[in-house]
Each structure stands twice: as structure tokens, then as C-alpha cells.
Design an enzyme around this catalytic site. Structure first.
Site, PDB file in Angstrom:
ATOM      1  N   PRO A 497       0.830  -1.203   0.000  1.00 22.97           N
ATOM      2  CA  PRO A 497       0.000   0.000   0.000  1.00 22.97           C
ATOM      3  C   PRO A 497       0.862   1.249   0.000  1.00 22.97           C
ATOM      4  CG  PRO A 497       0.112  -0.917   2.198  1.00 22.97           C
ATOM      5  CD  PRO A 497       0.845  -1.876   1.304  1.00 22.97           C
ATOM      6  N   GLY A 498       0.360   2.304  -0.618  1.00 20.12           N
ATOM      7  CA  GLY A 498       1.014   3.602  -0.587  1.00 20.12           C
ATOM      8  C   GLY A 498       0.001   4.642  -0.182  1.00 20.12           C
ATOM      9  N   PHE A 500      -2.851   6.900  -0.434  1.00 17.77           N
ATOM     10  CA  PHE A 500      -3.980   7.045  -1.347  1.00 17.77           C
ATOM     11  C   PHE A 500      -4.036   5.976  -2.430  1.00 17.77           C
ATOM     12  CE2 PHE A 500      -3.290  11.399   0.186  1.00 17.77           C
ATOM     13  CZ  PHE A 500      -4.529  11.612   0.757  1.00 17.77           C
ATOM     14  N   LYS A 520       2.275   3.833  -8.943  1.00 19.23           N
ATOM     15  CA  LYS A 520       1.345   4.113  -7.856  1.00 19.23           C
ATOM     16  C   LYS A 520      -0.041   4.313  -8.468  1.00 19.23           C
ATOM     17  CE  LYS A 520       0.542   7.393  -4.091  1.00 19.23           C
ATOM     18  NZ  LYS A 520       1.060   8.588  -3.401  1.00 19.23           N
ATOM     19  N   ASP A 617       3.111  14.659   5.850  1.00 22.07           N
ATOM     20  CA  ASP A 617       2.859  13.230   6.083  1.00 22.07           C
ATOM     21  C   ASP A 617       4.175  12.459   6.132  1.00 22.07           C
ATOM     22  OD1 ASP A 617       1.230  11.077   6.637  1.00 22.07           O
ATOM     23  OD2 ASP A 617       0.896  10.570   4.537  1.00 22.07           O
TER      24      ASP A 617
END
Length: 806
Positions: A497-498, A500, A520, A617
């Protein structure tokens, strides 16, 4: 001045130890002792004895009376503390102020002044300790004439060439040692004057020449900047510099790291309104003679037009200090207009170089002519508020800003510009021929484009939009090629997972053309819309640094939005730090290199890039590792750009990852450079401990990671906090220093946290560190709870909270 002296003999010993006396003034009959204080009549400043870092050493100093934590602005005995509880400040028989260390002799004095009987020392409303002669009323001595590391409003830095006098600031050796450090701040006797910071005998930073209301080397001092500074020079060879207070407590300080700051107290915190040096291009002479530092475009050092690196091999290695030399020597003949005549090439947005000379010219054209007819004049600049400046020596310490700055005209041989004209002629001919060939195929191409128009309309629309955003060199990939490379986004090609969405690799890590890529794929349910997608493309495309991830391009087809990156084989940092087996591949030296690399990437975002970016983030899973384990900051979908002198912003939509978010951002939506510093502190402590902020729990009380780090540091058990896989490769003192830096970064108040330049200095030097305050914002998830239980917080009634779990 101040309150009347309190005299209560029965309890005098008790109060001397446990509380302070308010003191009216110091006379020969009433010396000043440890435990007593002398206040200014307005209650702003206070004189007394203080200690640092819980030491037995005592210093006599002045501080802001009502501001907590204590901020010391002047120290009398900075080189020699007192250790005897009987120490006192009194007036000697010859009429001078002296500080005695009990029975151990005099440690500081004003020197022989020969004051009359009845003279006294008082603290003025401006924070100035003055010694006044009773008979004449004259001020015999004052602390404002003996500056430390702080300049207060109405105190003065100065020089006097006739008397051979100069008065400046001298930094403390460290946060806990007020003795003179290696940095000194002065104003120069040049016309116009400029501020400089010396490191020993060499220049470390300079402000650029003064232009009536501003320093020309500080881009934040644009037309909208309300300058607090005053700098005057007279014909008698004297200059005076001070700054004014605008209704709030303020101070200018030279830190132990060599940074000059103007700080204003807003009632709760100290806010910085000016800092220098602000980034690596501000360090004096970083690009050498005739070198130009452009912080936003790597490599940051370039040669001026008409110049080439003096030592090309060293230049390519990033060793720029030798600078540049002329490609074509000048043949100056004053007013010559022939083929050997010199010309001037003008460069915009410049911090004027050092070693300038003032020339009396009425306007820019006269300045130009005066330089043209003076063969020793290598460059000139006509600056509003100054007039004409000329240079006859090497152009040293020059940088180019993205905005603001001055025009600098550099003398070149005419042939340097003629070369460009010849190149333009060749280019124009080539372009004409190319266009002719292109138009020959236009008819056939038009028919084919119509056939494929529908398939490409989405990509074309985005391409046009991105071109309007000034994103050069961005490649647009075809969806078919990406689907083929990722086996139609199969699970076997999924890296994880990345932000968004999910990240995929191409089969064998490569496209058909051999390039290794990672894709992505943004999830339609992720909440990332056009703004976040654009954010990531625009920011990563414009930002270039070895510690930032590099985007190759994008693909947009219908509802699909893809970002294409260069493939990094080692994936993200969390896959190593939190994995029991793989963490063994990262020993302590390698982890420290990763920590330092992340800090350098963050410095580029905050200070060295022309965009000034707040990431918002920063976390372990957003740090990617290349084949050599070099860290790359990624995921810029939530990043924000700051402009000009902006230092913070407030949002109604708080987004980020719980545990990494600073208190002020999570609860009020305010974010700044210090918000990223908080996230870095959490990330640093995770790297050291190998534990996740979201799930760590220690002891019966279930202490969270920050609380456990604080406990270990307070009890000097930092080695207990360390990931046990690092026990054999680490050094306890280095680990302890890193834990302390992490705790400094996660302090509750933004003003208490270091800025990014200070952070990198802490990591790369061995100077003493300030003491951190206990972290008060601790997010903890019990082991028997799902992280999602804590993933939503309410900021205020106007805030939409979208908190992404790790």
C-alpha cells in the site's frame, strides 16, 4: 526602582534559600546576593543569579521577568561562574561594580570607575543595567555597552573607526554554557554597511549591503516586509545598528550554531521574524569566486555566464569553493567600441557580492557608464535605497533568489555574447529545416491522430493542464504499456500500500524499453482527488534532491490516475525497521546515515528549494530506500507550498497519519516547518527503537513510545530504548544524543522545537544540546485495539478530519 526592599530578619535564611527578594537598587551599603532579584520599574526585566542545566555554577544575568521558560538576555560573568553561596555583587572602595565569589576572590568587575559615594546600580525599563554617579547623575557604566549574545531594542551594535572601537554580539559556546563561542556578529565599516557573522577569523554569513530599510541579501525583506532594523552611518567613521520593539517583547540573538534570529513574543511563544543564514546558499563563499549559488536548482553552484569552473573535476564532485574563472580574458580600453569592446551581461534576483565599493552616480545609466569607462570595474549594480555599487575584485558570496533580489551587470568580452548569437543562428536554421520536414508528414499524421483521439483525450487534457503548471520533462505513459508491464495490476506485482492507493512493480521491474519502474495506482475510494494528484506531480517534478523520490511521469485514462516512479529495490524503510529478520541489515551506522539523509531532504524542502514545501505526512513508510540504502522522501500528495515570508498556515481539512501529527496541526489545523520537525522526531525515535508509534506499549501502565523515550532519557537509560539488534554496532553516547534530538523535535510547543537547519547541525556536530521538555501529546493504541479505533479525531466544528492509519 521596583518594589521596596523586603527586610524580615527572623526568616531571612529561609527566604534566601527558597524564594527571591525584590531589590530596589545596588549601593555600597546594600550589596546584591544570591536569592535576590532586581526588577525594572515596568516589570519587564529582572536581574539575578541563575544556573544552567541544574548545575552548581551560578551566573549573574538579566532575563524577561514574566516569560516562562526563562530567557536570559545578558550575562555578567559568562566566562567564570560563581560556586559559593556567599557570592554577591557590590560596589568596591574605588567605586566600581564587582562580583565576588565569596572567599574565592573577584570573578567579574566593571573596572575602575571611581564613582562618588552614594552611587548606585539600577535596571532600566529597557533591560539595561546602569551604574549611575550620584553627584553628576552621569551613567558611568552600562551593560548595553558590553553585549553578550542578545541585542535588545534600544541597545546598539556599532563601530567607530576613529576610536578603533567595535561592539557586536558573541554567541554562547552552547545552550548550557554562556562562555564565548566561535561565532561573532558585527556591522562592517563599509559604505553602505552590512551585517556579518564571523566564525573565528573567517566570514560565515553576511546580510548584504543595507538599503535604507532592508538588507539586500535577505529575500524575505521584500517590499511587504516591515523592517524592525535601524542602521545609520556618519561622516566621522561611525556606524550604529539597532532594532525597534513593536509593542511586544522582542530580541535579536546569535545562537551557538551561528544563526542570527529576530524573535517576537506573541504572549505564548517566541516567533521568528528573521533568520540568517536560512539555507546552505547563505553560507559565505560556498560557490567560490565568480560562482553563483542557486538553491532551487541542483547542483546549487553555477558559474556566471562567460565563466567556467577553475577546477572542473573538483566542481563535478561538488567541491565548489575554488570558484570560476573567465573563459575569455578582458581587453579593456575604456571607451572602446570595436570588436574587442566589453559588454555587460545582467543577471536578475541577485544578492550583491561582497567587497563592493560605493560610487556617486545619479541614476542607473550613469552607474553603467562610470563602470564601462573604468577598466578595473568588473561589475555594477544600481540599487534603490543605495545607489551605485561597483566591484573591482572577485565576485564573492553571490546567490540568486527565485524572487526579489537586485540586478547585477557583469563585464564580459563581447565575443562571449557573439558566441550565443552564432548558436542562435544555427539553431534557427535547424529549426526551419525540421519544421519543413514535419509539415511534409502533417497530412498523414492528422488522419492518424483523429483515429486515436478518443483514446488519448484524457491524457491530452491532463498534459495541457500540467504544461500550464510549468512542469517540464514530465512523461505521459500509455495505459496499455502500464497494464502490460504490471500484468494488469496483478497481486503478484503488488509491492504494497502507498498513500492514497497501491504500488505495483513492472514484471521483472522493467518496461519494454528496459527502464525499472514502480507504479502508484490511486484508489478511487482513497479521497485523493485532482488537487492531491496534481500536488504530487507538480511538487516531485520540480523538486530535485538525492534524498527525494524522483517521478518519471503519469498516466490518466478515464477514472484511472497513475504515477510512475523510478523503481527502488529496497522498498520502504518500515519493511526493514519493523521486520525481525530484515532489521539486521540496518546496523547503527547505516541507520544514522538514513536519519541524516532524511534530515538533508527535509532541509531542502523547507529551506533550500525555491518552493518551500511542508510535507505534512512524513513517516517511516514514506521513506523509500535505493539499492545502497540511501533514503528518499516520498508521497507528496498532502504537501503544501509556502510563499515569501510565510511561516505557517491553517487548514480546515486536517489530513495525515495519527501519531506523526504535531499537536497544533491535529487540534487546530495549523501547520508549519515545525510540524514536519515533530513528525521527524517520531520517525527518528522509531528508527532508533525499531518500534511503531501506533502499537508500542511498555510496562503495566502501557506507556507509549514517546513516554518511554522520555523515561529512558531522564534516567540515562537510552541504551534500553535502542533496538537490541543494534547493541553491538552502536555507541551509547551517540544513541543518547539521537534520543535527545528526537525528544527536542516532539516538544509540545512549536517554538521549542529546532528548525531544520538547527536539526541538521545537531545531527552533524557534537555541540551541546538544549534540554527537551516532556512531550505532552502522546497517541497510543493498545495491543488489543484496532488502530482504526483511534484514527479519527475532531479538530473543531469547522474541520473535516481524514486521518490515515499506517
Amino acid at each position: 526602582m521596583g518594589k521596596k526592599r523586603i527586610v524580615f530578619f527572623a526568616y531571612l535564611p529561609f527566604f534566601t534559600i527558597f524564594m527571591s527578594f525584590s531589590f530596589a537598587g545596588i549601593t555600597k551599603e546594600s550589596p546584591f546576593s544570591i536569592g535576590q532579584t532586581l526588577s525594572s520599574s515596568n516589570g519587564v526585566y529582572e536581574l539575578g543569579f541563575f544556573s544552567l542545566n541544574n548545575s552548581q555554577n551560578q551566573y549573574l544575568g538579566i532575563w524577561f521577568k514574566s516569560i516562562i521558560p526563562q530567557v536570559v538576555v545578558w550575562v555578567a560573568n559568562r566566562e567564570k561562574p560563581v560556586t559559593d553561596s556567599a557570592a554577591n555583587l557590590g560596589i568596591s572602595s574605588n567605586g566600581s561594580l564587582l562580583l565576588s565569589n565569596g572567599k574565592h576572590g573577584v570573578v567579574w568587575s566593571t573596572g575602575d570607575i571611581f564613582a562618588s559615594n552614594g552611587s548606585r546600580a539600577e535596571l532600566t525599563d529597557h533591560g539595561n543595567l546602569v551604574f549611575i554617579d550620584k553627584v553628576s547623575g552621569r551613567t558611568l557604566w552600562q551593560s548595553f555597552e558590553h553585549l553578550g549574545n542578545t541585542l535588545l531594542p534600544t541597545s546598539i551594535m556599532m563601530y567607530n573607526l576613529v576610536a578603533g572601537e567595535k561592539r557586536g554580539l558573541t554567541a554562547w559556546k552552547s545552550y548550557t554554557d554562556p562562555s564565548p563561542g566561535e561565532f561573532v556578529a558585527l556591522i562592517t565599516p563599509q559604505v553602505p554597511s552590512q551585517g556579518i557573522i564571523m566564525r573565528g577569523s573567517t566570514r560565515y554569513y553576511r546580510t548584504g549591503p543595507w538599503a535604507k530599510t532592508r538588507f539586500t541579501g535577505s529575500p524575505q525583506m521584500d517590499e511587504s516586509y516591515t523592517s524592525p532594523f535601524i542602521l545609520t552611518q556618519d561622516v566621522n567613521g561611525s556606524g550604529y545598528f539597532s532594532f525597534v520593539e513593536r509593542g511586544k517583547p522582542s530580541r535579536m540573538i546569535l545562537t551557538s550554531e551561528g544563526t542570527m534570529k529576530v524573535l517576537v513574543h506573541n504572549g505564548m511563544d517566541w516567533e521568528s521574524t528573521y533568520e540568517g543564514p536560512a539555507n546552505s546558499c547563505d553560507i559565505y563563499g560556498v560557490c567560490g569566486p565568480f560562482g553563483l549559488c542557486v538553491v532551487s536548482i541542483p547542483p546549487k553552484c553555477k558559474c556566471f555566464k562567460g565563466f567556467v569552473p577553475k577546477f572542473a573535476k573538483e566542481w563535478k564532485k561538488g567541491n565548489w569553493t575554488s570558484g570560476c574563472v573567465r573563459r575569455t580574458e578582458l581587453h579593456c580600453q575604456g571607451n572602446s567600441s570595436g570588436k574587442d569592446a566589453n559588454v555587460f551581461y545582467t543577471v536578475p534576483n541577485i544578492k550583491p557580492p561582497d567587497f563592493y565599493e560605493y560610487a556617486n552616480s545619479q541614476n542607473a545609466e550613469e552607474c553603467h557608464q562610470n563602470c564601462l569607462h573604468n577598466c578595473s570595474c568588473l561589475a555594477f549594480s544600481y540599487i534603490p535605497g543605495i545607489g551605485c555599487l561597483m566591484w573591482s575584485k572577485d565576485l564573492m558570496d553571490t546567490r540568486q533568489f527565485s524572487a526579489a533580489g537586485e540586478l547585477l551587470s557583469i563585464r564580459l568580452a563581447r565575443s562571449e555574447l557573439d558566441v550565443n548569437k552564432r548558436k542562435m543562428t544555427i539553431v534557427a536554421s535547424t529549426v526551419s529545416l525540421t519544421l519543413f520536414v514535419i509539415f511534409g508528414f502533417a497530412a498523414f499524421g492528422f488522419w492518424r491522430c483523429r483515429v486515436e483521439h478518443n483514446a488519448h483525450i484524457s491524457n491530452d487534457a491532463w498534459r495541457n493542464f500540467l504544461q500550464s503548471q510549468d512542469v517540464p520533462g514530465l512523461e505521459f505513459f500509455e495505459m496499455n504499456a502500464i497494464q502490460t508491464a504490471t500484468n494488469n495490476f496483478s497481486l503478484s506485482n503488488k509491492l504494497g500500500p502507498g498513500g492514497f492507493g497501491s504500488v505495483y512493480k513492472a514484471r521483472n521491474g522493467k518496461l519494454q524499453d528496459g527502464r525499472e519502474i514502480a507504479v502508484k495506482r490511486l484508489s478511487s475510494s482513497s479521497g485523493q482527488g485532482k488537487q492531491e494528484f496534481m500536488n504530487e506531480i507538480v511538487l516531485i517534478s520540480k523538486l530535485q534532491h538525492r534524498n527525494l523520490v524522483r517521478v518519471l511521469g503519469c498516466c490518466v485514462e478515464g477514472t484511472e490516475k497513475l504515477l510512475i516512479y523510478g523503481f527502488l529495490k529496497n522498498k520502504s524503510l518500515d519493511t526493514f525497521v519493523f521486520d525481525a529478520r530484515k532489521k539486521l541489515e540496518l546496523d547503527w551506522p547505516k541507520r544514522f546515515e538514513i536519519i541524516e539523509g532524511i534530515a538533508r531532504g527535509l532541509l531542502y524542502l523547507h529551506r533550500d528549494s525555491r518552493l518551500r514545501v511542508i510535507h505534512r505526512d512524513l513517516k517511516v513508510s514514506n521513506i523509500l530506500l535505493d539499492e545502497k540504502m540511501n533514503p528518499k522522501i516520498s508521497d507528496f500528495g498532502l504537501a503544501r507550498m509556502f510563499q515569501g515570508t510565510q511561516y505557517q498556515e491553517k487548514t480546515r481539512r486536517v489530513v495525515g497519519t495519527l501519531g506523526y501529527m504535531s499537536p497544533e496541526y491535529a487540534w487546530t489545523g495549523v501547520f508549519s516547518e515545525k510540524s514536519d520537525i515533530y513528525s521527524f522526531g517520531v520517525l527518528l525515535l522509531e528508527i532508533i527503537s525499531g518500534k511503531k508509534i501506533s502499537s508500542f506499549s511498555y510496562g503495566e501502565e502501557g506507556k507509549a513510545l514517546l513516554a518511554y523515550a522520555w523515561e529512558c532519557w531522564c534516567e540515562t537509560r537510552e541504551v534500553n530504548f535502542l533496538d537490541q539488534a543494534l547493541a553491538d554496532s552502536s555507541h551509547p553516547s551517540e544513541v543518547g544524543r539521537c534520543v535527545q534530538i528526537g525528544l527536542l523535535c516532539v516538544q509540545h510547543e512549536p517554538a521549542d522545537r529546532p528548525n531544520t537547519l538547527e536539526l541538521l547541525s545537531m545531527l552533524t556536530t557534537t555541540s551541546d544540546l538544549p534540554l527537551p521538555k516532556k512531550p505532552t501529546f502522546v497517541v497510543h493504541t493498545r495491543k488489543d485495539e484496532s488502530p482504526s479505533n483511534d484514527s479519527m479525531i475532531t479538530v473543531n466544528e469547522m474541520t473535516e478530519s481524514v486521518i490515515q492509519g499506517r
